[in-house]
Design an enzyme around this catalytic site. Sequence first.
Site, PDB file in Angstrom:
ATOM      1  N   SER A   1     -32.448  31.405 158.523  1.00 37.57           N
ATOM      2  CA  SER A   1     -33.396  32.554 158.229  1.00 37.57           C
ATOM      3  C   SER A   1     -33.382  32.675 156.696  1.00 37.57           C
ATOM      4  CB  SER A   1     -32.626  34.160 158.732  1.00 37.57           C
ATOM      5  OG  SER A   1     -33.080  34.995 157.991  1.00 37.57           O
TER       6      SER A   1
ATOM      7  N   GLU B   1     -34.012  30.251 164.439  1.00 42.23           N
ATOM      8  CA  GLU B   1     -33.397  30.589 163.233  1.00 42.23           C
ATOM      9  C   GLU B   1     -32.044  31.080 163.397  1.00 42.23           C
ATOM     10  OE1 GLU B   1     -36.400  32.611 160.496  1.00 42.23           O
ATOM     11  OE2 GLU B   1     -34.849  34.366 161.183  1.00 42.23           O
TER      12      GLU B   1
ATOM     13  N   CYS C   1     -44.617  40.753 160.039  1.00 43.12           N
ATOM     14  CA  CYS C   1     -43.107  40.040 160.237  1.00 43.12           C
ATOM     15  C   CYS C   1     -43.359  38.458 160.153  1.00 43.12           C
ATOM     16  CB  CYS C   1     -42.420  40.679 161.313  1.00 43.12           C
ATOM     17  SG  CYS C   1     -41.665  42.218 160.902  1.00 43.12           S
ATOM     18  N   ASP C   2     -42.330  37.867 160.474  1.00 46.61           N
ATOM     19  CA  ASP C   2     -42.207  36.479 160.149  1.00 46.61           C
ATOM     20  C   ASP C   2     -43.279  35.585 160.806  1.00 46.61           C
ATOM     21  OD1 ASP C   2     -39.848  37.720 159.573  1.00 46.61           O
ATOM     22  OD2 ASP C   2     -38.633  35.913 160.009  1.00 46.61           O
ATOM     23  N   LYS C   3     -43.412  35.294 161.901  1.00 43.37           N
ATOM     24  CA  LYS C   3     -44.314  34.421 162.573  1.00 43.37           C
ATOM     25  C   LYS C   3     -45.804  34.771 162.528  1.00 43.37           C
ATOM     26  CE  LYS C   3     -40.417  32.196 162.445  1.00 43.37           C
ATOM     27  NZ  LYS C   3     -39.937  33.432 162.136  1.00 43.37           N
TER      28      LYS C   3
ATOM     29  N   CYS D   1     -38.125  43.780 156.520  1.00 39.03           N
ATOM     30  CA  CYS D   1     -36.878  43.780 155.995  1.00 39.03           C
ATOM     31  C   CYS D   1     -36.785  43.623 154.664  1.00 39.03           C
ATOM     32  CB  CYS D   1     -35.819  43.024 156.771  1.00 39.03           C
ATOM     33  SG  CYS D   1     -35.563  43.520 158.486  1.00 39.03           S
TER      34      CYS D   1
END
Length: 553
Positions: A468, A442, A119-121, A191
């Site tokens: 986002s 975000e 995921c993101d970070k 996602c």
Amino acid sequence: MRSDNVKKGAERAPNRSLFYAMGYTKEELERPLIGVISAHSEIVPGHFHLDKIADAVKAGVRMAGGTPVLIPAIGVCDGIAMGHIGMKYSLASRELIADSVETMVMAHGLDGVVLVPNCDKIVPGMVMAAVRMDIPAVVCSGGPMLAGKYDGEEVSLSKLFEAVGAYKAGIIDECKLEECETGACPGCGSCAGMYTANSMNCLCEAVGIALPGNGTIPAVSNKRTILAKHAGMAIMELVKNNITARQIINERSLKNALACDMALGCSSNSVLHLLAIANEAGVPLDLKLFNEMSAKVPNLCHLAPAGPTHIQDLDAAGGIRAVQAELLSAGLLDGECLTVTGKTVAANAAGAHILDTGAIRPVSDPYSATGGIQILWGNLAPDGCVVKRSAVAPEMLVHSGPARVFNSEDEAIAAIYSGKITHGDVVVIRYEGPVGGPGMREMLNPTSALAGMKLDKTVALITDGRFSGASRGASIGHVCPEAAAGGNIGLVCEGDTICIDIPAASIRVDVSDEELARRRAAYVAPEPNVKSGWLVRYSRQVSGADKGAIMKQ
């Protein structure tokens, strides 16, 4: 081998004894020690299954003659953290992750690492550590979630955030909201749209630090497990040949990543993370290069939220290899860059082609001749700001309107939910930058609420925070300098006219320099948003978004 520092010679008998305490054998200690750094947890759906991925990586390491060493890493779920104080910790956690990976590798003398994020970070944080240490490294992500179902259509998480806005506006009822809530996220994985997590997993593949398929093979596919085993095998070849992270991530390969970023229409957050990775790799990279690349690389994909397709569709259409093959055919990639396969970009992409033009358009028929990301400058953002151009409706590429000013995301979302934002407005959300937030929240709630209320084609949003990857519309973030650092966004008043011209890379507030100077003389900074905890330390040490929100040296 680096691990000889902890396991070779009579003087290392105490060190070896501690390995024996854990059940390692003499034979295992004679092999290279490979860190398998997994962000598995039971709070992040993208990481829920990473224990299985890590097990497959370990199997691959063993098959290729190494000794895998499992090490945990933290990770924030941006979706769960969204809309409250938790989001202040998300971007900031990237630095914790990079530092903790460095700590564990350097403290224990590991010969190489397979990084298992999703995921993101977590993805950029781990990659930053790899290039900082410059050791052999392979990224093996957990893969994307499958799209869900709602109202007879394939959907992903962004649709649910928009459904909240539709519910608040009375467009849908509670039953429809619950239908979306229970159908949007059908299982584990990152996602399903081209949000930040999938953007970075695809760009890891594009820059060469991950095997082909890393960005697009679904989390639940058997191919994802096979990929993980191959990642374990690949790290052993890198260790054997002493191919380190900076030999793969360098100025040439980062330009390749930028080209793929533009073609794919990645999250605007990719700007932050590519700047931060480049900094760790010692590569000069600034915002001007993003626009130079955008001017020559066409946008080939409109994945959710920009369009109706999802990462599983990109995979079925040929994946990143097919995108790379298109760009290579047009001379837009450096095909000679080395990758963790031991082969070049061109060799990896050989034989790939587009299998579905609904998910990947050819260079001859792109969605637009320009790339998916645009950097804007002007008196509102002298040091630049970022918009995901590919997710902006054509009618909003040029827009002027009155500023509706809010000093936090919370104030803005309250106004949006209560119907106080109308057609033509420009919502300004400030004091949400890296310093002012702190942590550069975000903000998917405001953008999605406007989209759900059918205002995304008439209302723009501007912030010194970030939006986002799931946001769509004229959502312009990373305004620099931020309000808390004395930026002009802190001087905007309710009703000021803000002029946005995305094709011309321009953003300005229609106020004279003299008036801005008068306002600056009368300006009084607000109290800090956070007064305790490690975010205070972060706010003192973090740089601007134009530098990637990295830590000041």
